[in-house]
Design a protein around this motif. Structure first.
Motif, PDB file in Angstrom:
ATOM      1  N   GLU A  52      17.299  -7.888  -9.354  1.00 12.33           N
ATOM      2  CA  GLU A  52      17.022  -9.481  -9.186  1.00 12.33           C
ATOM      3  C   GLU A  52      17.196  -9.518  -7.880  1.00 12.33           C
ATOM      4  OE1 GLU A  52      20.186 -10.947 -11.641  1.00 12.33           O
ATOM      5  OE2 GLU A  52      18.856 -11.205 -13.358  1.00 12.33           O
ATOM      6  N   ALA A  53      17.977  -8.783  -6.683  1.00 14.07           N
ATOM      7  CA  ALA A  53      17.965  -9.056  -5.505  1.00 14.07           C
ATOM      8  C   ALA A  53      16.325  -8.590  -4.962  1.00 14.07           C
ATOM      9  CB  ALA A  53      18.967  -8.288  -4.950  1.00 14.07           C
ATOM     10  N   GLN A  54      16.027  -7.544  -5.351  1.00 17.58           N
ATOM     11  CA  GLN A  54      15.033  -7.141  -4.816  1.00 17.58           C
ATOM     12  C   GLN A  54      13.716  -7.910  -5.168  1.00 17.58           C
ATOM     13  OE1 GLN A  54      13.949  -4.271  -3.110  1.00 17.58           O
ATOM     14  NE2 GLN A  54      15.773  -3.159  -3.008  1.00 17.58           N
ATOM     15  N   ASN A  55      13.589  -8.666  -6.212  1.00 13.61           N
ATOM     16  CA  ASN A  55      12.745  -9.650  -6.647  1.00 13.61           C
ATOM     17  C   ASN A  55      12.906 -10.762  -5.653  1.00 13.61           C
ATOM     18  OD1 ASN A  55      11.712  -8.307  -8.903  1.00 13.61           O
ATOM     19  ND2 ASN A  55      12.803  -9.577 -10.477  1.00 13.61           N
ATOM     20  N   ALA A  56      14.112 -11.295  -5.461  1.00 14.50           N
ATOM     21  CA  ALA A  56      14.244 -12.392  -4.259  1.00 14.50           C
ATOM     22  C   ALA A  56      13.845 -11.976  -3.199  1.00 14.50           C
ATOM     23  CB  ALA A  56      15.850 -12.898  -4.545  1.00 14.50           C
ATOM     24  N   TYR A  57      13.960 -10.680  -2.609  1.00 17.61           N
ATOM     25  CA  TYR A  57      13.429 -10.269  -1.362  1.00 17.61           C
ATOM     26  C   TYR A  57      12.164 -10.236  -1.528  1.00 17.61           C
ATOM     27  CZ  TYR A  57      12.433  -6.694   2.151  1.00 17.61           C
ATOM     28  OH  TYR A  57      12.053  -6.045   3.327  1.00 17.61           O
ATOM     29  N   THR A  58      11.424  -9.710  -2.523  1.00 19.89           N
ATOM     30  CA  THR A  58      10.193  -9.798  -2.385  1.00 19.89           C
ATOM     31  C   THR A  58       9.557 -11.164  -2.487  1.00 19.89           C
ATOM     32  OG1 THR A  58      10.220  -7.608  -3.704  1.00 19.89           O
ATOM     33  CG2 THR A  58       8.008  -8.778  -3.883  1.00 19.89           C
ATOM     34  N   ALA A  59      10.165 -12.147  -3.225  1.00 23.56           N
ATOM     35  CA  ALA A  59       9.364 -13.379  -2.949  1.00 23.56           C
ATOM     36  C   ALA A  59       9.543 -13.997  -1.712  1.00 23.56           C
ATOM     37  CB  ALA A  59      10.378 -14.258  -4.178  1.00 23.56           C
ATOM     38  N   ALA A  60      10.710 -13.607  -1.176  1.00 27.71           N
ATOM     39  CA  ALA A  60      11.008 -14.353   0.261  1.00 27.71           C
ATOM     40  C   ALA A  60      10.041 -13.664   1.240  1.00 27.71           C
ATOM     41  CB  ALA A  60      12.416 -14.033   0.761  1.00 27.71           C
ATOM     42  N   LYS A 684       9.058  -5.415  -7.098  1.00 32.63           N
ATOM     43  CA  LYS A 684       8.934  -6.496  -8.027  1.00 32.63           C
ATOM     44  C   LYS A 684       9.054  -6.254  -9.607  1.00 32.63           C
ATOM     45  CE  LYS A 684       6.217 -10.822  -8.958  1.00 32.63           C
ATOM     46  NZ  LYS A 684       5.445 -10.576 -10.479  1.00 32.63           N
ATOM     47  N   THR A 685      10.249  -6.514 -10.246  1.00 38.63           N
ATOM     48  CA  THR A 685      10.266  -6.121 -11.658  1.00 38.63           C
ATOM     49  C   THR A 685      10.100  -7.310 -12.290  1.00 38.63           C
ATOM     50  OG1 THR A 685      12.069  -4.510 -10.872  1.00 38.63           O
ATOM     51  CG2 THR A 685      11.925  -5.004 -13.275  1.00 38.63           C
ATOM     52  N   GLU A 686       9.360  -7.249 -13.642  1.00 39.55           N
ATOM     53  CA  GLU A 686       8.965  -8.103 -14.756  1.00 39.55           C
ATOM     54  C   GLU A 686      10.413  -7.892 -15.615  1.00 39.55           C
ATOM     55  OE1 GLU A 686       7.297 -10.666 -14.936  1.00 39.55           O
ATOM     56  OE2 GLU A 686       5.942 -10.200 -13.141  1.00 39.55           O
TER      57      GLU A 686
END
Length: 720
Positions: A52-60, A684-686
């Protein structure tokens, strides 16, 4: 850690730091310390927190692309006819077809009655009006309600048209729930079978359904028979204990025989049973011989029943690497004789039988082809000279049989398309050669195929092998060379990536990006030899071919490293990881979808899904020291070093059972730790999807828009 954004400016976005927990493994005297093996357990809250942290980082890190993503999504949506239908296919007393409706994520499966026995012209279907007698077999939108993910597995109607068997997966792990519907009343039966594989097959009497289940390694290994309305335990029809073999179930095209297919990567066996004797015993067509692959189809030639056997057996000391075809009387399988001989320049893939035709599917010159024998015009058993190939004008195209469920069809339905021509469904009159266009893929917005061009290039590999490249671009792009360029590759399992039209690709091409398919060794584009020279102990050819192809495109002035992005998925994701290690300086971006980047660690563990099956593809590093050393020398995760890696975007899914999310997570964690370039490494992880990513067409378009926006940024085709 301070990074750079795509413009080369520093940014304060911080990389999520993965903790290091040393885990040792020892094989063949080699001790390896893996710092990120702890990321394997998806039930660990700390693992989920990392994802989830990686998803947030990718989104940012990709937030600035939001406007472009919305624009691309709107383009895809605007070019797609959202309310549409497939061309009806006749089976029995009905025409079967699918509808899509604007605003709905999933398709609707329908049928309507034929008008008469000699009715072979598909009815014209209005977008917004049902046909006379039209009924909905299954509305996937209704079945998907309340679920974040939805996938349809089996969808098959009994021969009498009265029963529907269908299965659904609402998690993404490819384990399905099988249900049955009485199409006369519309009622669902109370009989529900959990945990099946995707397919289902009816017996002729419509009283029995055959389905499969998987073992703990997700390998389909058992065929069961379910008796409709009887109750009691289902019957085990077939079980394959050898972990190298995958079990499949189907019927011959004539519907006369039920078929169980058992196959590893290099060996197969086929069992048949008359479909009107569903409780009988299956018999083997040609036994099981290590290293021999074959398939079997039922044909009636000159009034006699035969099994047509496509095989790669050894004859007179020579193996039919590109496959040959035999026929054998169904009542005397020992009386086999050759129908089509092996040809090193023609990779035979299949032979389909109809009441009046035999259709040969093969590939030559890195393109798929078909040839048809009209049995009404042949005296006795046909020869290769009796097979006639329909010709098409494009340099690059794909052609194959379309939906032809009826054995006695008077015309053959074929599918045709290219990079620049939307897909067409054609009816072919075999006797006259006349083609009738039934449907062309609709592309809204005034698409003009003449504004685009496709061509074939041949890139030299280091060992002198010529690597076919398929290129598509807007015509005016050639005048702007060097140009932004996306090069895509796969190169495993003898899988061929053939020319096909893509609505979403237009959003790239129209912004000046050139798209190139690199048909590297390990794929099947150039036949079985091409595959054999890109697997097991020749696997590195796949990676060096791709790098050589990319360098060729740079050297020939097609692009520059600053404008070049590479993409691949699954086993093609392994390719991406390998080329990132081999030539990080050659690319300005690498997109790896569900990447098989921790391949050595996975193939060493027979408890993981599908590992033992994969030993024939990659080799067995658990028991063979040479294979272990060879795989360790190229596996992406093992070979990540302190190097100036380009920007990387890795995509994975939490519930993927084919390539576990762990692989991408470990790879990205290691890259983020050691890369010296300061370029963003994104994951990015679904969190509720499987190997194929998100479900639902609008969600899929959003995901495609996300990927294309990143590609366009990295090729320099757009500015922020």
């Amino acid at each position: 850690m301070t990074e750079q954004n795509p413009a080369g400016e520093s940014t304060d976005v911080q990389v999520p730091t993965a903790k290091k927990v040393p885990v040792e493994r020892t094989h063949h005297g080699d001790v390896v310390t893996d710092q990120y093996e702890w990321l394997r357990d998806k039930d660990d809250p700390e693992v989920i927190a990392f994802l989830e942290a990686q998803n947030a980082y990718t989104a940012a890190h990709t937030d600035q692309l939001d406007g472009l993503r919305k624009q691309i999504f709107a383009e895809i949506k605007g070019r797609t006819k959202e309310t549409d239908m497939s061309v009806p296919s006749r089976r029995g007393r009905y025409w079967y077809f699918g509808r899509t409706q604007e605003g709905k994520q999933y398709g609707i499966r329908c049928r309507c009655p034929i008008r008469s026995d000699d009715d072979w012209t598909p009815p014209e279907i209005a977008d917004d009006a049902p046909l006379p007698g039209e009924e909905i077999l299954l509305d996937a939108n209704v079945e998907a309600q309340g679920h974040e993910f939805f996938s349809l597995g089996a969808l098959t109607v009994s021969d009498d048209g009265n029963w529907l068997a269908f299965s659904t997966d609402v998690v993404g792990d490819e384990r399905y729930t099988l249900r049955f519907k009485d199409l006369r009343s519309g009622e669902l039966l109370d009989e529900v079978i959990e945990g099946t594989a995707g397919g289902a097959v009816w017996s002729t009497d419509a009283r029995h359904v055959f389905y499969q289940t998987v073992d703990e390694a997700w390998r389909p290994d058992t065929v069961w028979r379910h008796d409709i309305g009887v109750g009691g335990d289902d019957v085990t029809v077939f079980h394959e204990p050898d972990e190298r073999y995958w079990v499949g179930m189907g019927t011959t095209h004539s519907d006369r025989y039920l078929v169980i297919g058992v196959g590893s990567k290099i060996t197969s066996e086929v069992y048949v049973l008359p479909a009107d004797d569903p409780t009988g015993e299956f018999r083997s067509v040609a036994g099981r011989v290590e290293g021999v692959e074959y398939s079997a189809e039922h044909a009636v030639i000159g009034g006699e029943d035969y099994f047509v056997i496509v095989h790669n057996e050894v004859r007179d000391g020579v193996k039919a690497e590109n496959f040959a075809i035999d026929i054998a009387p169904v009542d005397d399988l020992s009386a086999r004789r050759e129908l089509i001989a092996h040809d090193p320049d023609r990779r035979i893939e299949d032979l389909d039988a109809f009441a009046d035709y035999l259709v040969l599917s093969y590939r030559s010159g890195a393109l798929p082809r078909i040839a048809i024998a009209d049995l009404r015009r042949v005296q006795g058993i046909p020869t290769i000279d009796d097979f006639v190939e329909p010709h098409f004008d494009q340099e690059l195209y794909s052609v194959g049989l379309g939906g032809n469920p009826e054995w006695s069809t008077p015309r053959l339905r074929i599918g045709y398309g290219s990079f620049v021509e939307p897909t067409e469904i054609l009816d072919l009159d075999v006797a006259t050669g006349e083609r009738t266009l039934l449907k062309r893929q609709v592309v809204l917005g005034g698409y003009d195929a003449s504004e685009y061009e496709q061509t074939r290039l041949w890139a030299p590999a280091a060992d002198g092998t010529a690597i076919p490249l398929s290129v598509v671009r807007r015509r005016e792009t050639d005048a702007n060379r060097p140009a932004p360029l996306l090069i895509y590759g796969y190169g495993s399992y003898e899988t061929s990536i053939d020319p096909s039209f893509s609505v979403s690709r237009l959003s790239m091409l129209d912004r000046g990006v050139v798209f190139v398919l690199a048909h590297v060794r390990g794929g099947g584009e150039m036949g079985r030899y091409w595959y054999e020279n890109g697997k097991t102990l020749t696997k590195k050819n796949t990676f060096t071919d791709f790098v050589d192809a990319a360098r060729y495109l740079v050297d020939e002035g097609w692009t520059t490293p600053q404008q070049l992005v590479a993409e691949g998925g699954s086993a093609g994701g392994l390719l991406m990881g390998a080329v990132a290690n081999l030539a990080p300086e050659l690319f300005n971006g690498i997109l790896a979808a569900v990447p098989f980047v921790d391949a050595l660690n996975s193939i060493l563990d027979p408890s993981l899904p599908l590992t033992v099956i994969e030993w024939d593809e990659w080799g067995d590093p658990l028991h063979d020291a040479d294979v272990y050393a060879y795989m360790k020398s190229y596996t992406p995760y093992e070979n990540v070093t302190a190097a100036p890696y380009p920007p990387i975007l890795a995509l994975t899914s939490l519930n993927d059972t084919r390539v576990l999310f762990t692989e991408a997570a470990k790879w990205v964690a290691k890259l983020q730790d050691v890369s010296t370039s300061g370029n963003p490494i994104l994951l990015k992880t679904e969190m509720s999807a499987g190997h194929g990513g998100v479900s639902g067409r609008y969600k899929q378009w959003e995901e495609i828009a996300f990927e294309l926006a990143w590609i366009l940024q990295q090729t320099g085709a757009v500015s922020e």
